[in-house]
Write a protein that holds these residues in place. Structure first.
Motif, PDB file in Angstrom:
ATOM      1  N   ILE A   1       0.843  -1.186   0.000  1.00 23.93           N
ATOM      2  CA  ILE A   1       0.000   0.000   0.000  1.00 23.93           C
ATOM      3  C   ILE A   1       0.882   1.240   0.000  1.00 23.93           C
ATOM      4  N   THR A   2       0.531   2.230  -0.838  1.00 23.74           N
ATOM      5  CA  THR A   2       1.293   3.465  -0.906  1.00 23.74           C
ATOM      6  C   THR A   2       0.515   4.597  -0.262  1.00 23.74           C
ATOM      7  N   THR A   3       1.173   5.311   0.661  1.00 26.25           N
ATOM      8  CA  THR A   3       0.593   6.485   1.289  1.00 26.25           C
ATOM      9  C   THR A   3       1.481   7.676   0.977  1.00 26.25           C
ATOM     10  N   SER A   4       0.909   8.766   0.469  1.00 30.65           N
ATOM     11  CA  SER A   4       1.688   9.955   0.145  1.00 30.65           C
ATOM     12  C   SER A   4       1.325  11.069   1.120  1.00 30.65           C
ATOM     13  N   ILE A   5       2.278  11.429   1.983  1.00 32.80           N
ATOM     14  CA  ILE A   5       2.041  12.457   2.989  1.00 32.80           C
ATOM     15  C   ILE A   5       3.326  13.231   3.249  1.00 32.80           C
ATOM     16  N   LYS A   6       3.168  14.408   3.837  1.00 33.47           N
ATOM     17  CA  LYS A   6       4.317  15.233   4.173  1.00 33.47           C
ATOM     18  C   LYS A   6       5.154  14.551   5.250  1.00 33.47           C
ATOM     19  N   ARG A   7       6.418  14.986   5.328  1.00 36.16           N
ATOM     20  CA  ARG A   7       7.354  14.355   6.263  1.00 36.16           C
ATOM     21  C   ARG A   7       6.824  14.358   7.691  1.00 36.16           C
ATOM     22  N   GLU A   8       6.359  15.522   8.181  1.00 40.10           N
ATOM     23  CA  GLU A   8       5.920  15.597   9.570  1.00 40.10           C
ATOM     24  C   GLU A   8       4.709  14.703   9.826  1.00 40.10           C
ATOM     25  N   HIS A   9       3.837  14.560   8.809  1.00 38.84           N
ATOM     26  CA  HIS A   9       2.681  13.682   8.962  1.00 38.84           C
ATOM     27  C   HIS A   9       3.104  12.215   8.914  1.00 38.84           C
ATOM     28  N   ALA A  10       4.092  11.913   8.066  1.00 36.22           N
ATOM     29  CA  ALA A  10       4.594  10.538   8.002  1.00 36.22           C
ATOM     30  C   ALA A  10       5.206  10.132   9.331  1.00 36.22           C
ATOM     31  N   GLU A  11       5.987  11.047   9.912  1.00 39.20           N
ATOM     32  CA  GLU A  11       6.613  10.753  11.199  1.00 39.20           C
ATOM     33  C   GLU A  11       5.554  10.533  12.279  1.00 39.20           C
ATOM     34  N   ALA A  12       4.538  11.386  12.299  1.00 40.36           N
ATOM     35  CA  ALA A  12       3.471  11.239  13.292  1.00 40.36           C
ATOM     36  C   ALA A  12       2.725   9.917  13.122  1.00 40.36           C
ATOM     37  N   LEU A  13       2.468   9.529  11.865  1.00 42.29           N
ATOM     38  CA  LEU A  13       1.782   8.263  11.587  1.00 42.29           C
ATOM     39  C   LEU A  13       2.589   7.077  12.083  1.00 42.29           C
ATOM     40  N   LEU A  14       3.898   7.102  11.821  1.00 46.54           N
ATOM     41  CA  LEU A  14       4.756   5.991  12.232  1.00 46.54           C
ATOM     42  C   LEU A  14       4.868   5.901  13.748  1.00 46.54           C
ATOM     43  N   LEU A  15       4.996   7.051  14.399  1.00 45.53           N
ATOM     44  CA  LEU A  15       5.114   7.038  15.857  1.00 45.53           C
ATOM     45  C   LEU A  15       3.814   6.578  16.516  1.00 45.53           C
ATOM     46  N   ARG A  16       2.695   6.933  15.916  1.00 46.43           N
ATOM     47  CA  ARG A  16       1.413   6.466  16.438  1.00 46.43           C
ATOM     48  C   ARG A  16       1.291   4.953  16.261  1.00 46.43           C
ATOM     49  N   SER A  17       1.725   4.456  15.108  1.00 50.74           N
ATOM     50  CA  SER A  17       1.690   3.006  14.880  1.00 50.74           C
ATOM     51  C   SER A  17       2.574   2.280  15.875  1.00 50.74           C
ATOM     52  N   LEU A  18       3.727   2.866  16.188  1.00 48.68           N
ATOM     53  CA  LEU A  18       4.632   2.267  17.170  1.00 48.68           C
ATOM     54  C   LEU A  18       3.977   2.233  18.550  1.00 48.68           C
ATOM     55  N   ALA A  19       3.377   3.347  18.940  1.00 50.52           N
ATOM     56  CA  ALA A  19       2.745   3.430  20.264  1.00 50.52           C
ATOM     57  C   ALA A  19       1.594   2.451  20.400  1.00 50.52           C
ATOM     58  N   GLU A  20       0.900   2.189  19.294  1.00 46.98           N
ATOM     59  CA  GLU A  20      -0.257   1.297  19.323  1.00 46.98           C
ATOM     60  C   GLU A  20       0.108  -0.151  19.033  1.00 46.98           C
ATOM     61  N   GLY A  21       1.403  -0.417  18.834  1.00 44.20           N
ATOM     62  CA  GLY A  21       1.844  -1.776  18.535  1.00 44.20           C
ATOM     63  C   GLY A  21       1.447  -2.251  17.160  1.00 44.20           C
ATOM     64  N   LYS A  22       1.275  -1.323  16.227  1.00 38.97           N
ATOM     65  CA  LYS A  22       0.826  -1.666  14.882  1.00 38.97           C
ATOM     66  C   LYS A  22       1.878  -1.362  13.808  1.00 38.97           C
ATOM     67  N   LEU A  23       3.120  -1.253  14.209  1.00 44.89           N
ATOM     68  CA  LEU A  23       4.180  -0.941  13.263  1.00 44.89           C
ATOM     69  C   LEU A  23       4.349  -2.082  12.263  1.00 44.89           C
ATOM     70  N   SER A  24       4.430  -1.741  10.994  1.00 43.71           N
ATOM     71  CA  SER A  24       4.637  -2.752   9.954  1.00 43.71           C
ATOM     72  C   SER A  24       6.054  -3.319  10.063  1.00 43.71           C
ATOM     73  N   HIS A  25       6.263  -4.503   9.505  1.00 43.85           N
ATOM     74  CA  HIS A  25       7.597  -5.098   9.561  1.00 43.85           C
ATOM     75  C   HIS A  25       8.529  -4.485   8.537  1.00 43.85           C
ATOM     76  N   ALA A  26       7.976  -3.792   7.518  1.00 41.22           N
ATOM     77  CA  ALA A  26       8.839  -3.228   6.479  1.00 41.22           C
ATOM     78  C   ALA A  26       8.168  -2.043   5.802  1.00 41.22           C
ATOM     79  N   TYR A  27       8.959  -0.985   5.581  1.00 37.90           N
ATOM     80  CA  TYR A  27       8.476   0.217   4.914  1.00 37.90           C
ATOM     81  C   TYR A  27       9.408   0.577   3.761  1.00 37.90           C
ATOM     82  N   LEU A  28       8.830   1.232   2.769  1.00 35.22           N
ATOM     83  CA  LEU A  28       9.612   1.822   1.692  1.00 35.22           C
ATOM     84  C   LEU A  28       9.327   3.315   1.682  1.00 35.22           C
ATOM     85  N   PHE A  29      10.340   4.123   1.969  1.00 31.44           N
ATOM     86  CA  PHE A  29      10.215   5.572   1.912  1.00 31.44           C
ATOM     87  C   PHE A  29      10.732   6.024   0.555  1.00 31.44           C
ATOM     88  N   SER A  30       9.844   6.570  -0.267  1.00 31.16           N
ATOM     89  CA  SER A  30      10.255   7.018  -1.597  1.00 31.16           C
ATOM     90  C   SER A  30       9.968   8.505  -1.755  1.00 31.16           C
TER      91      SER A  30
END
Length: 330
Positions: free
Chosen positions: A3-32
């Motif tokens: 799945i591809t999500t296109s968002i600004k850097r600060e929003h991407a960081e917030a999304l990832l940190l929220r996923s980490l806090a909720e235990g929902k972090l994916s096993h692999a990401y591609l930052f393009s």
């Protein structure tokens, strides 16, 4: 497919940190995304938060404290559970991926989070990519991968299908320029750098580079000479560009020409704020009076054609000489 999500850097960081806090972090990401759009900075922010022993609460963003021992290890590049891989020469090689796998296999019995970052992932050899593929399919517990690339289309489809993709768009030039000016960089460098770079870090690198300032000054000189004395402009180009290392920056030189012609068109339209060449306003007004807007639009088209020729591997000196002659004749 991932799945591809296109968002600004600060929003991407917030999304990832929220996923980490909720235990929902994916096993692999591609930052393009383009160079300077914040991909590596986001990956490092995630790494700090992953290992931090004193993260803020999820309500406050779940960010790393930046002060604990784990955070300092990440910042200093010596955290044992974070592995960064960059191209060894022209490519990321299979031995680098094998060493990554061995390192994490050695730590497999420890119930600690681990993370690896592969920079310029599009430069993996076929063998390296195939070796990584198995690792992505069977990553093991608590391992997070971040692949970073300027060109996601160059990755193997089998790799792309096994990661969650986050696309980093270019930052708005105006906001980049404002930040650079606030840092003390003059607008004569901040404005064009922000137009030619995709993010703050890349723009700052341009604006602080001696070669960038030299290219800008030479473009001004060549533009003036091409309108009054084309033969002189050809001699200047030969002496100041092709007899030294500035010839390596021909793409930037052509883009700077384009910004100069755009400034002339803006002056004709009485749009004189945020010019790329504010110190040349007097000459810009003179040039705007000498020819109509259609002429300068054609000059812009000549720049676009020159850049196409350069990408087609036409001799750079010939490309620039053709442009200077064409500008004189518009």
């Amino acid at each position: 497919m991932g799945i591809t999500t296109s968002i600004k850097r600060e929003h991407a960081e917030a999304l990832l940190l929220r996923s980490l806090a909720e235990g929902k972090l994916s096993h692999a990401y591609l930052f393009s995304g383009p160079k300077g759009s914040g991909k590596l900075q986001t990956a490092m922010a995630l790494a700090q938060a992953l290992f931090c022993t004193n993260r803020t609460s999820p309500v406050d963003g779940g960010r790393a404290c930046g002060q604990c021992v784990e955070c300092r290890k990440v910042l200093n590049g010596n955290h044992p559970d974070l592995i960064r891989i960059a191209p060894d020469g022209a490519s990321v090689k299979i031995d680098q991926i094998r060493q990554l796998q061995r390192s994490f296999a050695y730590l497999a019995e420890d119930d600690r989070p681990r993370m690896y970052i592969i920079e310029e992932a599009e430069k993996m050899t076929i063998q390296a990519a195939n070796s990584l593929l198995k690792f992505l399919e069977e990553p093991g517990e608590r391992i997070t991968a971040v692949l970073i690339t300027d060109n996601a289309n160059a990755l193997l489809p089998t790799i792309a299908s096994r990661v969650q993709r986050i696309a980093f768009p270019p930052s708005p030039p105006a906001s980049i320029a404002s930040q650079l000016i606030a840092e003390g960089i003059p607008d004569t460098l901040a404005n064009p750098a922000s137009q030619l770079a995709a993010g703050l870090e890349a723009a700052r690198e341009y604006a602080q580079s001696e070669w960038f300032a030299e290219c800008r000054n030479i473009v001004i000189q060549l533009a003036k000479e091409s309108l009054s004395s084309p033969a002189k402009s050809l001699l200047t180009a030969q002496q100041k560009i092709f007899k030294n290392s500035l010839s390596e920056h021909m793409e930037i030189i052509l883009q700077l020409f384009g910004l100069l012609f755009k400034d002339i068109i803006h002056v004709q339209a009485r749009l004189t704020t945020a010019l790329n060449y504010p110190d040349q306003i007097g000459w810009l007004k003179q040039a705007a009076l000498k020819r109509d807007a259609g002429c300068w639009v054609r000059a812009l088209e000549f720049v676009i054609e020159a850049r196409k020729q350069l990408r087609a591997h036409v001799n750079p000196q010939l490309v620039l000489e053709r442009l200077l002659v064409a500008v004189q004749e518009v």
